[in-house]
Write a protein that holds these residues in place. Structure first.
Motif, PDB file in Angstrom:
ATOM      1  N   ALA A   4     -25.333 -57.988 -74.282  1.00  0.00           N
ATOM      2  CA  ALA A   4     -24.006 -57.842 -73.675  1.00  0.00           C
ATOM      3  C   ALA A   4     -23.219 -56.905 -74.584  1.00  0.00           C
ATOM      4  CB  ALA A   4     -23.307 -59.190 -73.559  1.00  0.00           C
ATOM      5  N   GLU A  32     -17.666 -56.162 -76.976  1.00  0.00           N
ATOM      6  CA  GLU A  32     -16.395 -56.747 -76.530  1.00  0.00           C
ATOM      7  C   GLU A  32     -16.620 -58.034 -75.736  1.00  0.00           C
ATOM      8  OE1 GLU A  32     -13.393 -56.157 -77.663  1.00  0.00           O
ATOM      9  OE2 GLU A  32     -14.415 -54.698 -78.931  1.00  0.00           O
ATOM     10  N   THR A  33     -17.677 -58.078 -74.944  1.00  0.00           N
ATOM     11  CA  THR A  33     -18.007 -59.295 -74.193  1.00  0.00           C
ATOM     12  C   THR A  33     -18.425 -60.405 -75.150  1.00  0.00           C
ATOM     13  OG1 THR A  33     -18.662 -58.003 -72.269  1.00  0.00           O
ATOM     14  CG2 THR A  33     -19.505 -60.258 -72.400  1.00  0.00           C
ATOM     15  N   GLU A  70     -15.321 -61.746 -76.746  1.00  0.00           N
ATOM     16  CA  GLU A  70     -14.557 -62.552 -75.789  1.00  0.00           C
ATOM     17  C   GLU A  70     -15.191 -63.935 -75.636  1.00  0.00           C
ATOM     18  OE1 GLU A  70     -13.850 -62.535 -71.018  1.00  0.00           O
ATOM     19  OE2 GLU A  70     -13.617 -60.611 -72.060  1.00  0.00           O
ATOM     20  N   ARG A  71     -16.507 -63.966 -75.511  1.00  0.00           N
ATOM     21  CA  ARG A  71     -17.205 -65.252 -75.395  1.00  0.00           C
ATOM     22  C   ARG A  71     -17.023 -66.079 -76.658  1.00  0.00           C
ATOM     23  NH1 ARG A  71     -22.784 -62.856 -72.787  1.00  0.00           N
ATOM     24  NH2 ARG A  71     -21.928 -62.440 -70.702  1.00  0.00           N
ATOM     25  N   ALA A 111     -23.585 -58.944 -69.013  1.00  0.00           N
ATOM     26  CA  ALA A 111     -22.205 -58.554 -68.645  1.00  0.00           C
ATOM     27  C   ALA A 111     -22.173 -57.099 -68.242  1.00  0.00           C
ATOM     28  CB  ALA A 111     -21.271 -58.783 -69.808  1.00  0.00           C
TER      29      ALA A 111
END
Length: 153
Positions: A105, A108-109, A112-113, A153
């Motif tokens: 992913a 940034e994903t 975020e997670r 993602a």
């Protein structure tokens, strides 16, 4: 014949989600995070000695599952070629050709997670800088390693 899936990728990529899906279909999941948590490690940083004990236990459980013709999923980072090769060799010694599934992913994903994560047996929580450094140093499989990529993602 039993089938072995080796999941590879950094924290927050989605490996455990895939492992849970395979587990629901009957596979045995061997998760370093789950096992370390069960043995009292709450910070996601088990000492080397414990990792070696878990590794040896997982090998025994893998052998037992294969003898019972049960599919197995190794839910681990497998962040270096040497670690992936060791698991391939172990599987090969049992007559198995494991699938290496690389779970990816965007950074940034992942971050975020990570912000949404609660500590638990399947969710190591890192500092964002630790995650960035981990991803930067990750030894991704190259063309010389048979694998497939799953983008989450």
């Amino acid at each position: 014949m039993a089938h072995v899936t080796l999941l590879c990728g950094p924290a927050c990529a989605g490996k455990t989600t895939i492992a849970r899906e395979l587990e629901a279909a009957g596979a045995l999941v061997l998760s370093y995070d789950r096992e370390a948590w069960a043995r009292g490690v709450r910070d996601g940083k088990p000492p080397r000695e414990l990792v070696e004990q878990i590794d040896a236990d997982f090998l025994r459980r893998l052998e037992g599952a294969v003898l019972a013709d049960r599919d197995v999923v190794l839910d681990a980072s497998l962040s270096t070629r040497a670690v992936r090769d060791r698991w391939r060799m172990r599987c090969g010694a049992m007559g198995l050709d494991p699938d290496l599934v690389v779970v990816r992913a965007p950074l940034e994903t992942l971050l975020e997670r990570l912000r949404e994560r609660e500590p638990g047996p399947e969710s190591v929580v890192l500092d964002p800088d630790e995650l960035r450094a981990y991803v930067a140093g990750f030894e991704w499989p190259g063309p010389g390693e048979r694998h497939r990529v799953v983008e989450t993602a």
